[in-house]
Design an enzyme around this catalytic site. Structure first.
Site, PDB file in Angstrom:
ATOM      1  N   HIS A  72      28.770  29.070  76.030  1.00 14.29           N
ATOM      2  CA  HIS A  72      29.179  27.947  75.183  1.00 14.29           C
ATOM      3  C   HIS A  72      28.878  28.188  73.710  1.00 14.29           C
ATOM      4  O   HIS A  72      28.680  27.235  72.955  1.00 14.29           O
ATOM      5  CB  HIS A  72      28.527  26.635  75.650  1.00 14.29           C
ATOM      6  CG  HIS A  72      29.006  26.181  76.994  1.00 14.29           C
ATOM      7  ND1 HIS A  72      30.289  25.732  77.210  1.00 14.29           N
ATOM      8  CD2 HIS A  72      28.369  26.137  78.197  1.00 14.29           C
ATOM      9  CE1 HIS A  72      30.432  25.407  78.485  1.00 14.29           C
ATOM     10  NE2 HIS A  72      29.284  25.656  79.116  1.00 14.29           N
ATOM     11  N   ASP A 104      31.895  33.449  74.057  1.00 12.18           N
ATOM     12  CA  ASP A 104      32.965  33.033  74.957  1.00 12.18           C
ATOM     13  C   ASP A 104      34.273  33.761  74.650  1.00 12.18           C
ATOM     14  O   ASP A 104      35.034  34.095  75.561  1.00 12.18           O
ATOM     15  CB  ASP A 104      33.179  31.519  74.863  1.00 12.18           C
ATOM     16  CG  ASP A 104      32.056  30.735  75.554  1.00 12.18           C
ATOM     17  OD1 ASP A 104      31.077  31.384  75.989  1.00 12.18           O
ATOM     18  OD2 ASP A 104      32.156  29.500  75.637  1.00 12.18           O
TER      19      ASP A 104
END
Length: 593
Positions: free
Chosen positions: A176, A181
């Site tokens: 996150h 990511d």
């Protein structure tokens, strides 16, 4: 913030017009992006707190981009716990007004990739619009959407980024944070591409539209499209016996036909057709309209098994107001040169019967089918006893009184439908007051069927009356397309070449155009569907009439002015009726612009 030097332009950008099979994935520069935000909706006030992106081509990392973004708002505690991004971390970060332009510069010329792309791209587009910054024409690839087409339950429990990162042994674990990511999404993208490469998916176009429903045997036939031009036209799929299986049209023959052998074609009937096909032939056309018309004519000629529409233009119905001492309305299959009045064509007998019922509701003319002499002497039928027929059969009316009703009916058919509209509206209001809503709905559908048929007849007959209409329009490429229409039939089409005298080109096009004879009654010298294609083009924006031989007019109080309300009702029904029950709902009328 870090930003690598832009890579050299891809081969596709240099040779776009020469690559006939699509853009190879190895030559595409992807920009894989991920955002962290304060909530789920930019429109509801959520802000971006971090942007991370990785630029990659051919498996090689070209650069990375990462920046925190000051949201000028408090980050909700549960978001801070999820992402690890706190208010103190973004206090000195650049605002979105600075971060977004920097990211757009980094991503320029790339295909954007994101996991759940509508979310990330939606945020970026929202703030670009807020800053009145033009959004680049990015192509977008969604790895989540692609994974749902490729990954099975045996591969992974779901298509979340964390699950896919485990499946494809990503070097980075999603946490996150935007750059992490994005790096994990790069590995997922490469893992998906590797799987799909074994299935014959090697271009961006195939990757964007991949579906597991397309078989490998279907993909192996894509060579059948290689000799077709990148031009508007008609394509014909043929089997080993040279029988035509399917006919279609496209602005770009090669691109469209190739899609039947790749992931963008997922209709089961088309898959069956492609398995039978051994050859595809193309007919290049000067304009898109010419291609559409040729398609209709060829479908009517060959009646291909896999074409569901337009195969039987001769299977239509008309309503005819007969010419005899005691005229009546008759349901017929052909228009004769008998000076009678007709409306239609109707695509089905059921629709024609609904229109017939609407007219009989408003006009009490006879419904018996036999001929009556000048002074008939018969017993009246049930309709006469119900006061729904003037009953000329038993002398209840004279010829002049009957003729007056027929004259009003003729005016309703050809010029002004107000009388039948008012009659049926009153009937519907009465039924609604009595809470007989289903019966009211029947009358509504009857009226709508009649109005559409009358409007169609008035439009078609107006065009078919014109011996010749010549019109031109400047197309998107700056060239002028010209069409010659005679009695509603497309007689010639062309595009004025650069540097050519326009007047001479039009004169030559007219001289070479097909000779067309007038057709009887209101019907054009072509199928109604062809003439409606021509009308749609003639009524489109930017049309210039070069020459009109005849009067191209429609009645001022014609049926078309009543259609907006019925179209709105029909659209409402489409939104409420279950998908499987929509077969009987007629096509919504498209008004001229």
């Amino acid at each position: 913030m870090s930003n690598a030097v832009q890579g050299a332009p891809s081969r596709w950008e240099v040779q776009r017009s020469f690559d006939e099979l699509g853009r190879p994935l190895r030559d595409i520069t992807f920009c894989v992006v991920d955002l962290e935000t304060t909530g789920g909706s930019a429109a509801a006030g959520s802000m971006i707190t971090e942007i991370g992106a990785v630029k990659v081509r051919g498996g090689e990392i070209l650069g990375e981009f990462q920046t925190l973004v000051n949201p000028h708002d408090t980050i909700p505690p549960f978001i801070a716990v999820l992402t690890g991004i706190t208010n103190s971390m973004v206090a000195d970060a650049p605002p979105i007004e600075s971060a977004l332009p920097a990211f757009l510069e980094f991503a320029a010329g790339c295909v954007l990739v994101a996991h759940n792309a509508p979310f990330d791209v939606g945020f970026l587009k929202h703030f670009a619009e807020q800053q009145q910054r033009p959004w680049p024409r990015f192509e977008v690839l969604d790895t989540a959407k692609l994974a749902r087409r490729v990954i099975t339950r045996d591969d992974a429990p779901n298509c979340k980024l964390s699950s896919l990162a485990v499946l494809f042994n990503a070097d980075t674990t999603p946490n996150h944070r935007a750059l992490s990511d994005a790096r994990a999404t790069v590995d997922v993208l490469h893992g998906l591409m590797e799987r799909l490469g074994a299935l014959g998916v090697h271009t961006l176009e195939e990757l964007q539209t991949f579906s597991s429903r397309v078989s490998s045997a279907q993909r192996k036939k894509r060579h059948l499209a290689e000799r077709l031009p990148h031009a508007p036209g008609v394509y014909l799929f043929r089997d080993a016996s040279d029988r035509v299986l399917y006919i279609g049209t496209s602005r770009d023959l090669r691109t469209r036909v190739r899609s039947y052998f790749t992931a963008s074609e997922t209709r089961s009937r088309m898959g069956e057709m492609v398995r039978l096909a051994t050859k595809v032939t193309g007919i290049e056309c000067a304009t898109v309209l010419e291609a559409q018309v040729r398609e209709l004519r060829l479908i009517a000629e060959h009646k291909p098994t896999y074409n569901r529409r337009s195969r039987f233009p001769e299977k239509v119905h008309f309503l005819k107001l007969t010419r005899e001492t005691w005229p009546r309305l008759s349901l017929v299959r052909k228009v004769l040169d008998d000076d009678a009045d007709y409306i239609g064509p109707f695509s089905s007998r059921q629709t024609a019967e609904r229109s017939l019922a609407a007219l009989h509701e408003a006009f009490p003319i006879r419904q018996c089918t036999d001929r009556l002499g000048a002074t008939p002497t018969r017993s009246p039928c049930v309709l006469a006893e119900m006061d729904r027929c003037l009953a000329p059969c038993d002398g209840s009316t004279d010829e002049s009184a009957y003729a007056a009703v027929v004259s009003r009916l003729r005016d309703t058919l050809l010029h002004d439908p107000d009388e039948v509209v008012e009659t049926i509206n009153q009937r519907m209001a009465q039924l609604a007051d009595d809470e007989r809503f289903e019966e009211a709905g029947v009358h509504r559908d009857r009226l709508a069927s009649f109005l559409r048929a009358a409007a169609r007849t008035q439009r078609l007959s107006a065009l078919s009356r014109c011996t010749e209409v010549v019109a031109a329009r400047r197309e998107d490429n700056g060239r002028w397309s010209v069409h010659v229409v005679r009695h509603g039939r497309l007689a010639a089409a062309g595009v004025i070449p650069a540097g050519t005298d326009a007047h001479q080109f039009v004169a030559d096009l007219k001289a070479s155009a097909e000779a067309v004879a007038d057709a009887p009654g209101p019907v054009p010298a072509a199928s109604a569907e062809e003439s409606e294609k021509v009308l749609t083009w003639l009524e489109s924006d930017g049309i210039r009439l070069v020459d009109v031989d005849g009067e191209w007019t429609c009645p001022l109080r014609g049926a078309r002015r009543h259609l907006a309300l019925h179209d709105a009702v029909n659209q409402s029904r489409l939104s409420l009726v279950p998908f499987d029950d929509r077969r009987d709902i007629t096509t919504v009328h498209q008004p001229a612009r």
